[in-house]
Scaffold this motif. Structure first.
Motif, short mmCIF file in Angstrom:
data_model
loop_
_atom_site.label_atom_id
_atom_site.label_comp_id
_atom_site.label_asym_id
_atom_site.label_seq_id
_atom_site.Cartn_x
_atom_site.Cartn_y
_atom_site.Cartn_z
N THR A 46 0.87 -1.15 -0.08
CA THR A 46 0.15 0.12 0.13
C THR A 46 1.00 1.24 -0.08
O THR A 46 1.77 1.31 0.67
CB THR A 46 -0.79 -0.16 1.20
N GLY A 47 0.65 2.20 -0.83
CA GLY A 47 1.44 3.38 -0.93
C GLY A 47 0.63 4.39 -1.67
O GLY A 47 -0.27 4.02 -2.54
N ARG A 48 1.39 5.55 -2.10
CA ARG A 48 0.96 6.56 -2.98
C ARG A 48 1.19 6.11 -4.42
O ARG A 48 0.54 6.45 -5.35
CB ARG A 48 1.81 7.81 -2.77
N VAL A 49 2.23 5.33 -4.71
CA VAL A 49 2.66 4.70 -5.88
C VAL A 49 2.29 3.39 -6.18
O VAL A 49 2.42 2.70 -5.30
CB VAL A 49 4.09 4.89 -5.82
N ARG A 54 -3.58 5.30 4.63
CA ARG A 54 -2.73 5.43 3.10
C ARG A 54 -3.99 5.24 2.33
O ARG A 54 -4.06 5.85 1.11
CB ARG A 54 -1.90 4.44 2.91
N THR A 90 -6.02 11.57 0.35
CA THR A 90 -5.88 12.19 -0.99
C THR A 90 -4.89 13.30 -0.87
O THR A 90 -4.04 13.19 -1.79
CB THR A 90 -7.21 12.94 -1.26
N GLU A 108 -1.64 12.78 4.70
CA GLU A 108 -2.34 11.29 5.15
C GLU A 108 -2.73 12.18 6.83
O GLU A 108 -2.18 13.07 7.14
CB GLU A 108 -1.40 10.55 5.59
N PRO A 150 4.31 13.52 -1.81
CA PRO A 150 4.62 12.60 -0.86
C PRO A 150 6.10 12.06 -1.33
O PRO A 150 6.29 12.12 -2.44
CB PRO A 150 3.65 11.43 -1.12
N GLU A 177 7.39 9.13 -1.45
CA GLU A 177 7.30 7.93 -2.40
C GLU A 177 7.24 8.29 -3.76
O GLU A 177 7.76 8.01 -4.67
CB GLU A 177 6.16 7.27 -2.07
N GLU A 178 6.26 9.37 -4.14
CA GLU A 178 6.19 10.01 -5.26
C GLU A 178 7.35 10.65 -5.75
O GLU A 178 7.69 10.50 -6.82
CB GLU A 178 4.89 10.80 -5.26
#
Lengths: 335, 283
Positions: free
Chosen positions: A30-33, A301, A305, A308, B204, B206-207
């Motif tokens: 799980t994550g943004r990417v 997560r 949007t 977090e 973020p 990660e991005e």
């Protein structure tokens, strides 16, 4: 213990452990990417550094590991505190142990001590947690009704929050006073493997110390005199539980801030499943705590949007209503 | 006939005296950014007070100069005590003091916050006229523009390296801002110029690692005094993704205000871009 009980216990532990493993994998996914997991694993194994391998190894793995470790520490500490203080409302966050641990960590970090001596950070948290548990035990451990502990805890929490805010305001760094949100609301975001390595040893030591206290907690539930007559050295047991709680909670809070209510909700939900025996509650609470924290962290997560939500906010949204219900039902019992 | 040259001389002297009489003698600046300009343009004896933020060297490029000038904390009391004859404010002026200034009918000069480099030059000239220091303003503007002219021209857009500004708490600065104008002038493409990013957006970690820009721009130079925000800049994920050649430091104080120091920010970014080498070169 009867064989049926032992089987039930083992089944519960197996279920909880299995859930923890599943959630660890889910957390890494799980994550943004949208990360291609298997290729990333392959790159790590081959020793290549790519964005995907960096994200998995340096961002997601620490987050998942820390979630499990911190959750386990909080659940375990909650069960232990409830056994020691013989109070179902005892929980590191509610009674100010986490709050004072955060203060200890803040002092260690913002004075620059942690920059010069890395272990200062968890040690600061542990010192704060120790002071809190010792103070609580002195104030409301022996006698007093159920709620006197909560009152003492509220006072300690308020003081800890104020001291933390003061310490942050006094820091010459302009960002410090904004960072209070992290310390008081807790977060697992963007933690690194260094932090896992820093916090894990004290947490594991705390777990080890608590592992052998099960029978003492069972005996304590019969009353102090009964426990003494059964041959338990009460001062030593108490000191052991206090130290272990301080180690586990202090180290956890030092790297994630205050995450509350985990040690309250999990032991209560699991207590009926272990026959209300404090000793048998310890390990399931640890696993249950890991489940709760990992699941909440994944939920945060998935819901995010923009920036977090802080993890402590979600656990409070879940835990505070539960806490109210608990207080009400206990008062009804008392009346 | 004999009186006309005398009259003419009197008239000329009166006209010449006018600008000097109109020059404000007790200027109070209510905003960090107007502080910078007032300190740069006004003569020391003209300045009655600047804000206390001007003495903070992480935010203010003229902090030492500000130490020699009285400082206020944005309260109405201090404004009255300063006996200002001109109050200079920007977008983030101290509300309390500003209200008091308007209530007392003091002359208030409002400066906006330019987002382009040309806008900075115009503002310097405008303020210079208001402070009665047009010559200083012209000199400051000339040196600002010369610094920019001395820099190599930016490459055409397709050849511009991709850069991202990563601030505390994961914010980045997008299109339509001063930072973006600086990026463009330095020949960098801004990662935050995406389809759905606002002027100030959340990026973020990660991005940031995933999109792997060529250059990471950060605003903090050291770890003293410590903060979590600064600690984030040394996160292993960032260190692994962006080696020293792919990092540039632009201290906040150079572009937090739209002033002549912005040229120094452009210089730093140009140096970083040139150090990157070819756009698709060594990573």
């Amino acid at each position: 213990m009867a064989p049926a009980e032992r089987r039930r216990d083992r089944l519960l532990l197996a279920l909880l452990a299995g859930t923890v493993l599943l959630l660890l994998l889910a957390s890494a996914a799980t994550g943004r990417v949208s990360l291609p997991l298997l290729p990333a694993l392959g790159e790590i194994a081959a020793g290549r550094t790519t964005p995907a391998s960096i994200i998995l190894l340096e961002l997601r793995v620490p987050r998942a590991l820390l979630g499990a470790l911190v959750g386990a520490s909080l659940g375990l500490a909650g069960a232990a505190m409830q056994g020691l203080l013989r109070n179902p409302l005892a929980e590191p966050g509610v009674v100010g142990v986490s709050g004072l641990a955060a203060f200890g960590a803040v002092v260690a970090f913002y004075t620059g001590l942690a920059a010069r001596f890395t272990y200062a950070l968890p040690l600061g948290g542990i010192a704060g947690a120790f002071a809190a548990v010792a103070l609580l035990y002195a104030l409301a451990g022996r006698r007093g009704g159920l709620l006197s502990l909560v009152l003492a805890g509220m006072a300690l929490n308020s003081m800890a929050g104020a001291l933390t805010a003061l310490a942050l305001n006094l820091s010459p760094n302009p960002y410090a006073s904004f960072e209070i949100v992290f310390w008081l609301m807790g977060s697992l975001a963007d933690r690194s493997l260094d932090m896992v390595a820093l916090a894990a040893p004290p947490m594991l030591l705390g777990w080890l110390l608590l592992a052998r206290t099960g029978s003492a907690l069972d005996a304590l539930s019969l009353g102090e005199d009964a426990a003494r007559s059964l041959g338990f050295d009460l001062p030593r047991v108490r000191l052991r539980i206090i130290m272990a709680t301080a180690l586990a909670v202090g180290a956890a809070v030092a790297v994630t801030g205050v995450i509350g209510f985990v040690g309250l909700v999990v032991p209560h939900l699991l207590r009926p499943l272990v026959g209300y025996r404090p000793g048998r509650l310890l390990l399931p609470s640890a696993l249950g705590g890991a489940v709760l924290v990992l699941a909440s962290d994944i939920a945060i997560r998935l819901l995010a949007t923009g920036p977090e939500l802080k993890l402590g906010v979600l656990t409070a949204l879940l835990g505070a209503p539960f806490f109210f219900w608990l207080v009400v039902s206990l008062r009804r019992e008392e009346a | 006939m004999g009186r006309r040259p005398l009259l003419l001389a009197l008239l000329l002297s009166v006209l010449a005296a006018e600008p000097a009489a109109a020059r404000p003698q007790r200027i109070v600046s209510l905003d960090l950014c107007t502080d910078q300009l007032v300190l740069a343009l006004a003569a020391p004896e003209q300045i009655a007070a600047v804000s206390w933020l001007a003495r903070d060297c992480t935010l203010s490029g003229r902090c030492e100069q500000a130490a020699g000038v009285p400082a206020h904390h944005g309260t109405g009391e201090e404004l009255v005590a300063a006996e200002a004859d001109l109050v200079v404010v920007g977008r983030h002026a101290a509300r309390g003091a500003l209200a008091v200034a308007r209530a007392r009918g003091l002359p208030v000069l409002e400066l906006d916050s330019p987002v382009t480099l040309d806008g900075i030059g115009e503002q310097i000239m405008r303020l210079g006229d208001a402070l009665g220091q047009p010559a200083r303003a012209a000199a400051l503007m000339a040196s600002f523009e010369q610094r920019l002219k001395d820099l190599p021209a930016p490459p055409p857009p397709p050849l511009r390296p991709l850069a991202a500004l990563y601030q505390a708490h994961g914010t980045t600065i997008g299109p339509g801002t001063l930072v973006d104008s600086v990026f463009r002038r330095a020949g960098l493409a801004n990662l935050a110029d995406g389809a759905d990013t606002a002027a100030r957006g959340y990026l973020p970690l990660e991005e940031l690692v995933w999109r792997a820009p060529d250059l990471l721009v950060v605003e903090q130079e050291g770890a003293d005094p410590p903060s979590l925000a600064e600690g984030m800049l040394r996160h292993p994920a960032l260190l692994a993704s962006f080696g020293p050649a792919r990092r540039a430091v632009v201290p906040q104080r150079l572009w937090i205000c739209a002033g002549p120091d912005v040229a120094l920010a452009v210089e730093r970014l140009v140096a970083a871009r040139l150090a990157l080498g070819e756009p698709d070169g060594a990573r």
